[in-house]
Each structure stands twice: as C-alpha cells, then as structure tokens.
Design an enzyme around this catalytic site. Structure first.
Site, short mmCIF file in Angstrom:
data_model
loop_
_atom_site.label_atom_id
_atom_site.label_comp_id
_atom_site.label_asym_id
_atom_site.label_seq_id
_atom_site.Cartn_x
_atom_site.Cartn_y
_atom_site.Cartn_z
N LYS A 164 -18.34 -4.76 8.23
CA LYS A 164 -17.21 -5.63 8.15
C LYS A 164 -16.22 -5.66 8.95
O LYS A 164 -15.95 -4.86 9.86
CB LYS A 164 -16.57 -4.89 6.76
CG LYS A 164 -15.49 -5.89 6.41
CD LYS A 164 -14.67 -5.17 4.92
CE LYS A 164 -13.49 -6.08 4.62
NZ LYS A 164 -12.91 -5.50 3.50
N HIS B 110 1.02 -1.20 0.18
CA HIS B 110 -0.07 0.05 -0.04
C HIS B 110 0.83 1.17 0.08
O HIS B 110 0.80 2.26 -0.85
CB HIS B 110 -0.82 -0.12 1.14
CG HIS B 110 -1.86 -1.11 1.51
ND1 HIS B 110 -2.12 -1.97 2.48
CD2 HIS B 110 -2.84 -1.21 0.65
CE1 HIS B 110 -2.92 -2.63 2.22
NE2 HIS B 110 -3.62 -2.35 1.17
N ARG C 228 -2.26 -5.66 -8.13
CA ARG C 228 -0.97 -6.57 -8.05
C ARG C 228 -0.90 -7.64 -8.83
O ARG C 228 0.25 -8.06 -9.30
CB ARG C 228 -1.11 -7.08 -6.41
CG ARG C 228 -0.96 -6.33 -5.52
CD ARG C 228 -1.28 -6.91 -4.35
NE ARG C 228 -3.02 -7.32 -4.28
CZ ARG C 228 -3.64 -7.68 -3.42
NH1 ARG C 228 -3.12 -7.85 -2.00
NH2 ARG C 228 -4.98 -7.90 -3.43
N SER D 257 -2.90 -7.65 3.23
CA SER D 257 -3.04 -7.42 4.73
C SER D 257 -3.61 -8.81 5.18
O SER D 257 -3.20 -9.02 6.35
CB SER D 257 -4.24 -6.24 4.97
OG SER D 257 -3.84 -5.17 4.32
#
Ligand code: PNS
Length: 162
Positions: free
Chosen positions: A41, A17, A90, A128
């Site tokens: 979430k 990030h 990515r 993450s």
C-alpha cells in the site's frame, strides 16, 4: 490489565482519529495505537513518520503507546496481549468494511473483540484521504489535523511542487 489496540493507516492522523484515541484511552488501562506498515500500500508518509506524528499528538498521555505493525492484526494483538481492537465508525458508509473486518478478525482469533467508537459529530466527515486532497490543493487544513501534521503536510506538498 485491559489493553486495547487501535489500528489504522493514519496517513496522516486527523483530529477524528485523535478523538477516538482519547475516548478509547478512558475505557482501557492501556491503548496501543498501531500504525499499519504494508509494502503493497502506497502511503504519503512512511510508517515511522506516521508513528512520530501520532506520538507528538498524544505526548503526555501516560496510558497511550504508539507503534507500527506488519502482518495480521490479530497476530499483533496477541503478541501485545491485547483483548480488544478499537475502530472508529463515522457513518453508515464505514459499516460494511468494518463489519467484514470485525467478523474476519473474530474468525481468526475468537478471543479478541472489536469495539466501535464514534467520534464527535464535527469529525464525522473527516478522513485522511480528504485532508490530503485539500492540503495538496493548497486549502486550509488546520481545523482538521494537529499542528505538527498540518506543517508536515504543507512541507510535503511544497516539496512536491518545487
Ligand atoms: O486506517 P485503515 O486503512 O482503515 O486501517 C485498516 C487496517 C490497517 C486496520 C487493516 O487493513 C488491517 O488490520 N490490516 C492488517 C492486515 C490484516 O490483519 N488484515 C485482515 C483484517 S480483515
């Protein structure tokens, strides 16, 4: 004044990030790193702590601002007078979700463009989720996250074990 938003969960921020943040900050006058707060979430770190960890990691960068947001991203972008949403890509596996999100956001707000940036190759496998798993199982995470995030993760999982 060209302002861009870099939104995400950042639970927590990784060096991947950060690499995208630094690239985006060179392309726009101001970059707003927007930490999503979503009651639905579950996250490891609360939104304010995710913001604080990013602020520490980007300290000294004058055109980067970190804040949290709730609700629709395009509404937040409009409120911030931002014309661009930045997202990191990515690998091909990211593409489907990112494509869907970019097109939905365009439908909701045609004036906002999504720009994709690719991080350095060595960060393309980072996420993450995977960093949290390695930290939870006691692995070494220093290479993947800023120092303050590594200590926050260690503290979080040490607390969970005690
Ligand atoms: O880091 P993430 O979890 O991939 O980030 C996803 C995020 C937070 C950018 C995305 O879920 C989002 O924009 N949420 C805000 C709600 C919204 O606008 N949803 C519609 C976009 S398709």
């Amino acid at each position: 004044m060209r302002r861009a938003i870099y939104p995400g969960s950042f639970d927590p921020i990784t060096k991947g990030h950060l690499d995208v943040i630094k690239r985006a900050a060179t392309l726009f006058d101001e970059l707003v790193v927007a930490v999503a707060f979503n009651m639905q979430k579950q996250t490891l770190f609360p939104a304010d702590e995710r913001v604080a960890l990013i602020e520490e990691a980007v300290a000294g960068e004058s055109n980067i601002r970190v804040t949290r947001f709730e609700g629709l991203l395009v509404n937040f972008a409009r409120d911030q007078e931002a014309s661009v949403v930045v997202r990191g890509l990515r690998a091909i596996s990211d593409f489907e979700f990112e494509f869907q999100m970019a097109l939905m956001n365009r439908k909701l707000e045609p004036a906002i463009e999504t720009v994709f940036l690719t991080p350095r190759e060595e960060y393309t496998y980072l996420s993450s989720r995977i960093v949290k798993e390695v930290a939870r199982l006691g692995g070494n995470i220093e290479a993947f996250v800023p120092v303050s995030v590594a200590s926050a993760l260690r503290a979080r999982f040490a607390r969970a074990e005690s």
